[in-house]
Design a protein around this motif. Structure first.
Motif, mmCIF file in Angstrom:
data_model
loop_
_atom_site.group_PDB
_atom_site.id
_atom_site.type_symbol
_atom_site.label_atom_id
_atom_site.label_comp_id
_atom_site.label_asym_id
_atom_site.label_seq_id
_atom_site.Cartn_x
_atom_site.Cartn_y
_atom_site.Cartn_z
ATOM 1 N N ILE A 51 -0.791 -12.859 51.185
ATOM 2 C CA ILE A 51 -2.059 -13.297 50.597
ATOM 3 C C ILE A 51 -1.710 -14.302 49.504
ATOM 4 N N LEU A 52 -2.131 -15.538 49.688
ATOM 5 C CA LEU A 52 -1.789 -16.597 48.746
ATOM 6 C C LEU A 52 -2.502 -16.408 47.417
ATOM 7 N N GLN A 53 -1.966 -17.046 46.369
ATOM 8 C CA GLN A 53 -2.518 -16.899 45.015
ATOM 9 C C GLN A 53 -3.951 -17.417 44.901
ATOM 10 N N THR A 58 -8.113 -9.008 47.841
ATOM 11 C CA THR A 58 -7.099 -8.113 47.281
ATOM 12 C C THR A 58 -6.317 -7.496 48.435
ATOM 13 N N SER A 59 -5.122 -7.039 48.135
ATOM 14 C CA SER A 59 -4.264 -6.447 49.172
ATOM 15 C C SER A 59 -4.937 -5.246 49.822
ATOM 16 N N SER A 60 -5.592 -4.417 49.026
ATOM 17 C CA SER A 60 -6.219 -3.215 49.586
ATOM 18 C C SER A 60 -7.407 -3.554 50.480
ATOM 19 N N ASP A 61 -8.166 -4.597 50.138
ATOM 20 C CA ASP A 61 -9.284 -5.022 50.985
ATOM 21 C C ASP A 61 -8.787 -5.530 52.333
ATOM 22 N N VAL A 62 -7.736 -6.344 52.290
ATOM 23 C CA VAL A 62 -7.160 -6.884 53.524
ATOM 24 C C VAL A 62 -6.599 -5.751 54.373
ATOM 25 N N ALA A 63 -5.906 -4.812 53.734
ATOM 26 C CA ALA A 63 -5.332 -3.671 54.463
ATOM 27 C C ALA A 63 -6.433 -2.865 55.146
ATOM 28 N N GLN A 75 3.209 -0.926 54.708
ATOM 29 C CA GLN A 75 3.559 -1.065 53.297
ATOM 30 C C GLN A 75 2.779 -2.217 52.674
ATOM 31 N N ILE A 76 2.433 -2.040 51.401
ATOM 32 C CA ILE A 76 1.828 -3.120 50.622
ATOM 33 C C ILE A 76 2.714 -3.327 49.402
ATOM 34 N N ILE A 77 3.253 -4.539 49.278
ATOM 35 C CA ILE A 77 4.048 -4.891 48.100
ATOM 36 C C ILE A 77 3.399 -6.120 47.479
ATOM 37 N N GLY A 78 2.747 -5.929 46.348
ATOM 38 C CA GLY A 78 2.080 -7.052 45.688
ATOM 39 C C GLY A 78 1.055 -7.680 46.610
ATOM 40 N N ARG A 79 1.321 -8.931 47.027
ATOM 41 C CA ARG A 79 0.402 -9.661 47.899
ATOM 42 C C ARG A 79 0.945 -9.780 49.322
ATOM 43 N N ASN A 80 1.906 -8.928 49.678
ATOM 44 C CA ASN A 80 2.465 -8.913 51.031
ATOM 45 C C ASN A 80 2.146 -7.589 51.704
ATOM 46 N N LEU A 81 1.774 -7.655 52.985
ATOM 47 C CA LEU A 81 1.501 -6.459 53.766
ATOM 48 C C LEU A 81 2.431 -6.431 54.970
ATOM 49 N N VAL A 82 2.971 -5.269 55.268
ATOM 50 C CA VAL A 82 3.786 -5.076 56.465
ATOM 51 C C VAL A 82 2.908 -4.331 57.463
ATOM 52 N N ILE A 83 2.759 -4.918 58.655
ATOM 53 C CA ILE A 83 1.830 -4.386 59.655
ATOM 54 C C ILE A 83 2.580 -4.089 60.948
#
Length: 105
Positions: A51-53, A58-63, A75-83
């Motif tokens: 997720i770019l700046q 938000t990461s949780s919304d995208v997840a 996993q969610i790390i900051g603005r990166n999601l592992v799917i």
């Protein structure tokens, strides 16, 4: 596929070395982004989404949106999601075979 803790740990260890394939910008999560995430998961099974700046997401919304499609957010790390998603195509199922072999303790 409901993932156990051991399976998630294994997938996280694989995800360390992969680069984000899909980037979410100021346009946010739209149908095109969701389609490209699904196609990438079918081809690779395990992907990273960044997720770019300049995005308002938000990461949780995208997840949450991704999990609604039936994909597993490992996993969610900051603005990166592992799917992760088991590929619909048998020839692309490499990681999922290894994940299925991991038995819970």
């Amino acid at each position: 596929m409901e993932l156990t803790g051991k399976q998630k740990r294994y997938l996280r260890s694989l995800a360390v070395n992969i680069k984000p394939i899909v980037q979410i910008g100021k346009g946010g999560v739209n149908n095109e982004i969701l389609t490209s995430i699904r196609q990438a998961c079918d081809a690779r099974e395990l992907i990273k989404v960044n997720i770019l700046q300049n995005s308002d997401e938000t990461s949780s919304d995208v997840a949450e949106r991704i999990e609604e499609m039936g994909l597993d957010v490992v996993q969610i790390i900051g603005r990166n999601l592992v799917i992760f998603k088991v590929s619909d195509k048998k020839e692309n199922r490499k990681i999922s075979k290894e994940v299925k072999e991991i038995k819970p303790a």
